[in-house]
Design an enzyme around this catalytic site. Sequence first.
Site, mmCIF file in Angstrom:
data_model
loop_
_atom_site.group_PDB
_atom_site.id
_atom_site.type_symbol
_atom_site.label_atom_id
_atom_site.label_comp_id
_atom_site.label_asym_id
_atom_site.label_seq_id
_atom_site.Cartn_x
_atom_site.Cartn_y
_atom_site.Cartn_z
ATOM 1 N N HIS A 4 1.346 11.081 -25.228
ATOM 2 C CA HIS A 4 2.396 11.013 -24.206
ATOM 3 C C HIS A 4 3.549 10.073 -24.562
ATOM 4 C CE1 HIS A 4 -1.336 12.296 -22.196
ATOM 5 N NE2 HIS A 4 -0.527 13.093 -21.536
ATOM 6 N N GLY A 20 6.563 1.456 -12.312
ATOM 7 C CA GLY A 20 6.119 2.824 -12.085
ATOM 8 C C GLY A 20 7.238 3.820 -12.365
ATOM 9 N N VAL A 88 5.583 -4.343 -13.033
ATOM 10 C CA VAL A 88 6.610 -4.815 -12.092
ATOM 11 C C VAL A 88 6.824 -3.680 -11.087
ATOM 12 C CG1 VAL A 88 7.783 -6.629 -13.403
ATOM 13 C CG2 VAL A 88 8.350 -4.259 -13.885
ATOM 14 N N GLY A 89 6.133 -3.781 -9.955
ATOM 15 C CA GLY A 89 6.107 -2.654 -9.025
ATOM 16 C C GLY A 89 6.544 -3.016 -7.627
ATOM 17 N N SER A 90 6.523 -2.008 -6.771
ATOM 18 C CA SER A 90 6.782 -2.235 -5.345
ATOM 19 C C SER A 90 5.464 -2.090 -4.583
ATOM 20 C CB SER A 90 7.813 -1.226 -4.822
ATOM 21 O OG SER A 90 7.318 0.084 -4.950
ATOM 22 N N GLU A 179 -0.546 -0.867 -3.106
ATOM 23 C CA GLU A 179 0.217 -0.210 -4.177
ATOM 24 C C GLU A 179 -0.734 0.784 -4.826
ATOM 25 O OE1 GLU A 179 -0.168 -1.651 -8.031
ATOM 26 O OE2 GLU A 179 -2.101 -1.496 -7.010
ATOM 27 N N MET A 180 -0.446 1.253 -6.046
ATOM 28 C CA MET A 180 -1.251 2.375 -6.545
ATOM 29 C C MET A 180 -1.661 2.299 -8.020
ATOM 30 S SD MET A 180 0.783 5.409 -4.492
ATOM 31 C CE MET A 180 -0.355 6.703 -4.944
ATOM 32 N N GLU A 181 -1.601 1.128 -8.669
ATOM 33 C CA GLU A 181 -1.884 1.115 -10.111
ATOM 34 C C GLU A 181 -2.713 -0.066 -10.641
ATOM 35 O OE1 GLU A 181 1.314 1.494 -8.968
ATOM 36 O OE2 GLU A 181 1.599 3.627 -9.370
ATOM 37 N N SER A 203 8.404 -3.851 -0.659
ATOM 38 C CA SER A 203 9.532 -2.961 -0.340
ATOM 39 C C SER A 203 9.533 -2.549 1.131
ATOM 40 C CB SER A 203 9.478 -1.700 -1.211
ATOM 41 O OG SER A 203 8.233 -1.046 -1.050
HETATM 42 O O1 LIG Z 1 7.392 1.015 -7.451
HETATM 43 P P1 LIG Z 1 6.194 1.427 -8.247
HETATM 44 O O2 LIG Z 1 5.997 0.603 -9.473
HETATM 45 O O3 LIG Z 1 6.188 2.922 -8.599
HETATM 46 O O4 LIG Z 1 4.917 1.165 -7.322
HETATM 47 C C1 LIG Z 1 4.672 1.698 -6.031
HETATM 48 O O5 LIG Z 1 5.559 2.760 -5.659
HETATM 49 C C2 LIG Z 1 4.918 4.045 -5.815
HETATM 50 C C3 LIG Z 1 4.849 4.727 -4.480
HETATM 51 O O6 LIG Z 1 6.111 4.905 -3.937
HETATM 52 C C4 LIG Z 1 3.536 3.753 -6.383
HETATM 53 O O7 LIG Z 1 3.590 3.883 -7.773
HETATM 54 C C5 LIG Z 1 3.306 2.337 -5.924
HETATM 55 O O8 LIG Z 1 2.335 1.618 -6.641
HETATM 56 O O1 LIG Z 2 3.962 1.351 1.264
HETATM 57 C C1 LIG Z 2 3.964 1.348 0.032
HETATM 58 C C2 LIG Z 2 5.058 0.829 -0.676
HETATM 59 C C3 LIG Z 2 5.027 0.852 -2.025
HETATM 60 N N1 LIG Z 2 3.961 1.376 -2.640
HETATM 61 C C4 LIG Z 2 2.904 1.874 -1.975
HETATM 62 O O2 LIG Z 2 1.948 2.346 -2.588
HETATM 63 N N2 LIG Z 2 2.939 1.834 -0.652
#
Ligand SMILES: O=P(O)(O)O[C@H]1O[C@H](CO)[C@@H](O)[C@H]1O
Ligand SMILES: O=c1cc[nH]c(=O)[nH]1
Length: 235
Positions: A4, A20, A88-90, A179-181, A203
């Site tokens: 990838h 992300g 570096v995420g939200s 968040e998701m990671e 955020s």
């Molecule tokens: O801003 P990123 O780094 O993508 O992180 C957050 O934003 C995404 C969801 O909108 C998910 O990936 C979550 O973990």
């Molecule tokens: O509400 C939120 C905001 C950012 N990322 C998420 O996974 N959830």
Amino acid sequence: MSVHINAKQGDIAESILLPGDPLRAKYIAETFLENAECYNTVRGMLGFTGTYKGKRISVQGTGMGLPSISIYVNELIREYGVKNLIRVGSCGAIQKDIKVRDVILAMTSSTDSNINRNNFPGFDYAPCADFALLQKAYQTGMDNKMPIRVGNVLSADVFYRDSMEMVEKLGTYGVLAVEMETTALYTLAAKYGAHALSILTVSDHIFTGEETTAEERQTTFNDMIVMALDALIKE
Ligand SMILES: O=P(O)(O)O[C@H]1O[C@H](CO)[C@@H](O)[C@H]1O
Ligand SMILES: O=c1cc[nH]c(=O)[nH]1
């Protein structure tokens, strides 16, 4: 070239930022790195290498969710020898006293994902941040009087859910934000002997509905990005 990432050996630095959003990767490269060159365009998941205060640094988009970041982290560490990785995420705040624009350092993460349950049947593996990176980022934040929280985050498998009951319950057990990671990043870094940290900017607030404007996000994301870059170059 890996499956990838179409970079050549040596194109990617040992220290990397992992947003992300691939366009955040482009923004970081154009705004904070000198002489940045794009090394990856596969699937539009942009990656760049340049220098920050004289040190070689890369930045790579990871996509959203544990499966997506797992692909990039596996290939970055195993195929390109990356050693230090800062996401570096939200994130969405869960705790009442956390405000939008606050910065969260994920000391550990909880998850509803099965990735570690499948890997350690009958056990709950506890992913954690690299202490040296965590300490450096925390010190930078303190020096700059930034609103920082350090603790447990939820790495969720879904962004949209039918019920918030479990998120609320996790909040009562001290989980700061969703968040998701992070769970995937910390687990893979531990597996391969690399160093990882997640720095997250709030955020929005999951329960109050408070959210930032695009401009506010840009500025506060800048604070988080500088904190991460400084942590990567600090001896
Ligand atoms: O801003 P990123 O780094 O993508 O992180 C957050 O934003 C995404 C969801 O909108 C998910 O990936 C979550 O973990
Ligand atoms: O509400 C939120 C905001 C950012 N990322 C998420 O996974 N959830």
